[in-house]
Design an enzyme around this catalytic site. Sequence first.
Site, PDB file in Angstrom:
ATOM      1  N   HIS A  11       0.855  -1.190   0.000  1.00 54.15           N
ATOM      2  CA  HIS A  11       0.000   0.000   0.000  1.00 54.15           C
ATOM      3  C   HIS A  11       0.887   1.235   0.000  1.00 54.15           C
ATOM      4  O   HIS A  11       2.107   1.134   0.062  1.00 54.15           O
ATOM      5  CB  HIS A  11      -0.949   0.021   1.201  1.00 54.15           C
ATOM      6  CG  HIS A  11      -0.298  -0.394   2.491  1.00 54.15           C
ATOM      7  ND1 HIS A  11       0.554   0.406   3.183  1.00 54.15           N
ATOM      8  CD2 HIS A  11      -0.358  -1.560   3.184  1.00 54.15           C
ATOM      9  CE1 HIS A  11       0.979  -0.224   4.257  1.00 54.15           C
ATOM     10  NE2 HIS A  11       0.463  -1.424   4.283  1.00 54.15           N
ATOM     11  N   HIS A 128      13.276  -0.318   4.128  1.00 52.42           N
ATOM     12  CA  HIS A 128      12.856   0.468   5.303  1.00 52.42           C
ATOM     13  C   HIS A 128      14.095   0.907   6.098  1.00 52.42           C
ATOM     14  O   HIS A 128      14.204   2.067   6.512  1.00 52.42           O
ATOM     15  CB  HIS A 128      11.996  -0.384   6.232  1.00 52.42           C
ATOM     16  CG  HIS A 128      10.512  -0.317   5.967  1.00 52.42           C
ATOM     17  ND1 HIS A 128       9.819   0.862   5.860  1.00 52.42           N
ATOM     18  CD2 HIS A 128       9.597  -1.311   5.823  1.00 52.42           C
ATOM     19  CE1 HIS A 128       8.531   0.595   5.661  1.00 52.42           C
ATOM     20  NE2 HIS A 128       8.367  -0.716   5.626  1.00 52.42           N
ATOM     21  N   GLY A 286       6.001   0.965   9.489  1.00 48.46           N
ATOM     22  CA  GLY A 286       4.742   1.594   9.903  1.00 48.46           C
ATOM     23  C   GLY A 286       4.626   1.772  11.407  1.00 48.46           C
ATOM     24  O   GLY A 286       4.047   2.762  11.879  1.00 48.46           O
ATOM     25  N   ASN A 502      -1.575  23.160  14.047  1.00 50.09           N
ATOM     26  CA  ASN A 502      -1.202  22.726  12.696  1.00 50.09           C
ATOM     27  C   ASN A 502      -1.773  21.343  12.447  1.00 50.09           C
ATOM     28  O   ASN A 502      -1.433  20.385  13.137  1.00 50.09           O
ATOM     29  CB  ASN A 502       0.329  22.680  12.583  1.00 50.09           C
ATOM     30  CG  ASN A 502       0.801  21.920  11.351  1.00 50.09           C
ATOM     31  OD1 ASN A 502       0.164  21.976  10.293  1.00 50.09           O
ATOM     32  ND2 ASN A 502       1.901  21.200  11.481  1.00 50.09           N
ATOM     33  N   THR A 503      -2.639  21.245  11.457  1.00 54.21           N
ATOM     34  CA  THR A 503      -3.115  19.922  11.058  1.00 54.21           C
ATOM     35  C   THR A 503      -3.082  19.859   9.540  1.00 54.21           C
ATOM     36  O   THR A 503      -2.917  20.874   8.873  1.00 54.21           O
ATOM     37  CB  THR A 503      -4.527  19.653  11.642  1.00 54.21           C
ATOM     38  OG1 THR A 503      -4.912  18.307  11.353  1.00 54.21           O
ATOM     39  CG2 THR A 503      -5.550  20.605  11.083  1.00 54.21           C
TER      40      THR A 503
HETATM   41 FE   FE2 Z   1       6.630  -2.114   5.319  1.00 49.58          FE
END
Ligand code: FE2
Length: 546
Positions: A11, A128, A286, A502-503
């Site tokens: 993803h 990663h 993640g 802040n968003t």
């Molecule tokens: Fe990953």
Amino acid sequence: MRVLGVNAVFHDPAASLVVDGQVVAAAEEERFTRRKHGKPPVPFATWELPERAAAWCLAHAGLVPEELDAVAYSYDPALAPAAGPDVTADAWEGLRTLYAERAPRFLHTVMPGLDPACVRFVPHHIAHAASAHLAAPYLRSSVLVLDGRGERASHLAGRSVDGDLEVLAAQQLPHSLGLLYEEVTDHLGFRRSSDEYKVMALAAYGTPSWLPKLREAVRTTGDGGFTVAPIDLDTLAKRRREGERWTGEHADLAASVQTRLQEVLLELAAWLHTQTGDRALTMAGGVALNCVANSYLAEQGPFERIWVQPAAGDAGTALGAALHVAQALGDRVAPMSTAALGRGWTDDELAAWLTTAKVPYERPADLAEAVAEVIAAHGVVAWFQGRSEYGPRALGHRSLLANAGRAENLERLNDVKGREQFRPVAPMVLGERAAAVFDGPLPSPYMLFTHRVRPAWRQRIPAVVHVDGSARVQTVERADEPLLARLLEAVERRTGLPVVVNTSLNTAGRPMVDDPRDALECFGAAPVDALALGPLLVRRAALFRQ
Ligand SMILES: [Fe+2]
């Protein structure tokens, strides 16, 4: 060397371009297609490539596909389970492998002229890891990667010296802290591989009543890895359907899994530290987007410094894969100095967008002062400046800004964005002022740590204080972000508050605004009082006077 990094397998498809060891562009496909997360996280979407992000990266550098020395694809199908005769088996795992194996040909199709032979597969967790240790400003660091899954593993622990990574441990599937958190996210009625941060926010409302059960199920193994035994979540909390009200039992489950995650991370980091003795830890995957866990690790763990890559999720593997291959081809890789690696427009181009849309605008002599005036008068400002951010956090380039002194601004902003009211909005503060207001890991330029708001400030900046007294701070350095720094000063002069809400700039369910059209659509559809598009200011009131 010219290396294009590509993430496509699970993803958050994304592309990144590294030229002579320098990151010159990085962008997520969702910002172009306006489809959140780019695609659904299912095996039959593995063939979908970040074609628009990749095309933009090349165009930005004035390159054509023939000129690339390599394309780095952040998954190695040779390490994955082989595709058997039935590609539907094991939740279509074989189909994912088939698609990944054919990625060079798919890439050639979407980038005519590209030599498929220049595509290199980079193991997912190596990508990663590279996105952390090669992008961080340290010559040596311990490296920790935790996510849902890669080819066969869900974790990597290692040590980087002068850019060379030594892998010290890797936990194989099915044991996965990321997948456990995803399961809980799904069980609590949120979207898997997308809404994990909502579980983190909900955890603050609960007590970790199921911690003994989770301690039984999730254990470290003493060799750098861990095991996760199957857990029947139905016995801990009733499954929540999407849109249903959440209850105390849901918050308690969130708090229990969050607490156990933190404990296990601490044990994994402690093991890694005994192996390396390093002062710095770099992180990606993640799970590293869990800023509550990151702060816990920073405060309780053995490392002096923790650096988390701003696109720590799978999007960041496009950057990591490209850095890894650039180094393998002999380039000296430079650390990243900003997350503002996406698209940007010149002032004239921005003016042309507004003229085309027949939107009246002004060009204030001092934009920071003009916007501070709106914020001080309790307006909400859409702030579109410079190049867009790589990763899920708005860092003052595609942001919604508001007065932190007004508690109701939290509700207002959550309404603009169609978000659940239990979710906090974050403060932005000048680096030199941060320690006076917040207690926690500083500096925090990428908003990947949470901080305690000092008691004296809690009543003064209620819009940014979460229910547990925390805030997810972004610190702004004058040298890096001069306009933002001047804005913060101008707001403080008017309100006495060194902090601005802040968003991210987007409306409900949409990816962050990226181009000026997105900004105008957002401004047109949401109760935002002003839009600062580069040096140009559009006021809602002026629109109505037209
Ligand atoms: Fe990953």
